[in-house]
Design an enzyme around this catalytic site. Structure first.
Site, PDB file in Angstrom:
ATOM      1  N   LYS A   1       0.867  -1.189   0.000  1.00 36.69           N
ATOM      2  CA  LYS A   1       0.000   0.000   0.000  1.00 36.69           C
ATOM      3  C   LYS A   1       0.901   1.236   0.000  1.00 36.69           C
ATOM      4  CE  LYS A   1      -4.392   1.241   2.198  1.00 36.69           C
ATOM      5  NZ  LYS A   1      -5.177   1.108   3.434  1.00 36.69           N
TER       6      LYS A   1
HETATM    7  O1  G3P Z   1      -7.761   2.155   5.123  1.00 38.87           O
HETATM    8  C1  G3P Z   1      -8.080   3.352   4.518  1.00 38.87           C
HETATM    9  C2  G3P Z   1      -9.471   3.879   4.781  1.00 38.87           C
HETATM   10  O2  G3P Z   1     -10.392   2.858   4.581  1.00 38.87           O
HETATM   11  C3  G3P Z   1      -9.633   4.600   6.094  1.00 38.87           C
HETATM   12  O3  G3P Z   1     -10.957   4.756   6.473  1.00 38.87           O
HETATM   13  O4  G3P Z   1     -12.671   5.312   8.157  1.00 38.87           O
HETATM   14  O5  G3P Z   1     -10.288   5.974   8.563  1.00 38.87           O
HETATM   15  O6  G3P Z   1     -11.628   7.139   6.848  1.00 38.87           O
HETATM   16  P1  G3P Z   1     -11.407   5.844   7.560  1.00 38.87           P
END
Ligand code: G3P
Length: 218
Positions: free
Chosen positions: A87
């Site tokens: 990633k």
């Molecule tokens: O892993 C990346 C993304 O899915 C993060 O999500 O909920 O922290 O905005 P969030």
């Protein structure tokens, strides 16, 4: 549509795996920190533990932000397991590293994508997955789902094979709307996946069926 779970919690990953609908896992440094996983060896062992639970792709994020560092970290991460996808953040050196990895058959997930232009660059560099963060766009009063639609249109126009991995999914409607648009993958918390199960008419109907069955069967 592939379902990934967005967590570093082995318990949640196991629960989603046991449900039988899990296709992979995404993690990020914040999710690893939330589980208290720190230190290079601990982090590597945690990725290995995740790979033992699931059969599909496991995104492991680099910490470096310079080309050499991203490449060094990515090449170490993919040695852990065939399931590991590197990633990489959507920055200039990240795009260069994604191109480097794609030329060597190393799979990547371009993360922190918030615009269609960024997604176009990721596809041109040969990213395996692109991760637009729909929830975080919604948080700032921008239409995250429109971004998924825009990327879908652009990728279909040119036949890019980069998979759209709708990230920062917060609730079941995000999943449904992404499915209608044609996102290849969604990644979200266990709560969003389990919420797809729920409907009051299902609960009421089942209660009635069981009550009627009990009337004549004791
Ligand atoms: O892993 C990346 C993304 O899915 C993060 O999500 O909920 O922290 O905005 P969030």
């Amino acid at each position: 549509m592939k379902f990934f779970i967005d967590t570093a919690s082995l318990k949640d990953i196991q629960e989603a795996q046991d449900l039988g609908v899990l296709d992979g896992v995404t993690t990020n440094p914040s999710l690893m920190a939330k589980e208290g996983i720190g230190g290079e060896e601990n982090v590597k062992n945690h990725y290995k533990a995740i790979c033992e639970i699931v059969d599909g792709d496991v995104s492991a994020e680099v910490i470096s932000t310079d080309f050499e560092g991203i490449v060094r970290e990515g090449e170490e991460l993919v040695k852990l397991d065939d399931q590991i996808v590197v990633k990489v953040p959507m920055i200039k050196d990240g795009i260069k590293a994604i191109k480097y990895f794609s030329e060597r058959g190393i799979r990547t997930n371009c993360t922190l994508v918030f615009s269609a232009g960024q997604a176009l660059l990721a596809a041109k560099a040969g990213a395996t997955y692109v991760s637009p963060f729909i929830g975080r766009l919604d948080d700032i009063s921008t239409d995250g789902l429109q971004l998924i639609q825009d990327i879908r249109d652009i990728y279909d126009n040119y036949g890019y094979t980069t998979e759209i991995l709708a990230a920062s999914v917060r609730h079941p409607m995000h999943i449904l709307e992404c499915a209608k648009i044609g996102a290849d993958v969604m990644t979200g918390p266990l709560s969003a996946i389990l919420a797809l199960l729920k409907h009051p008419l299902t609960d009421n109907g089942l209660a009635q069926f069981l009550a009627d069955h009990a009337k004549v069967n004791g």
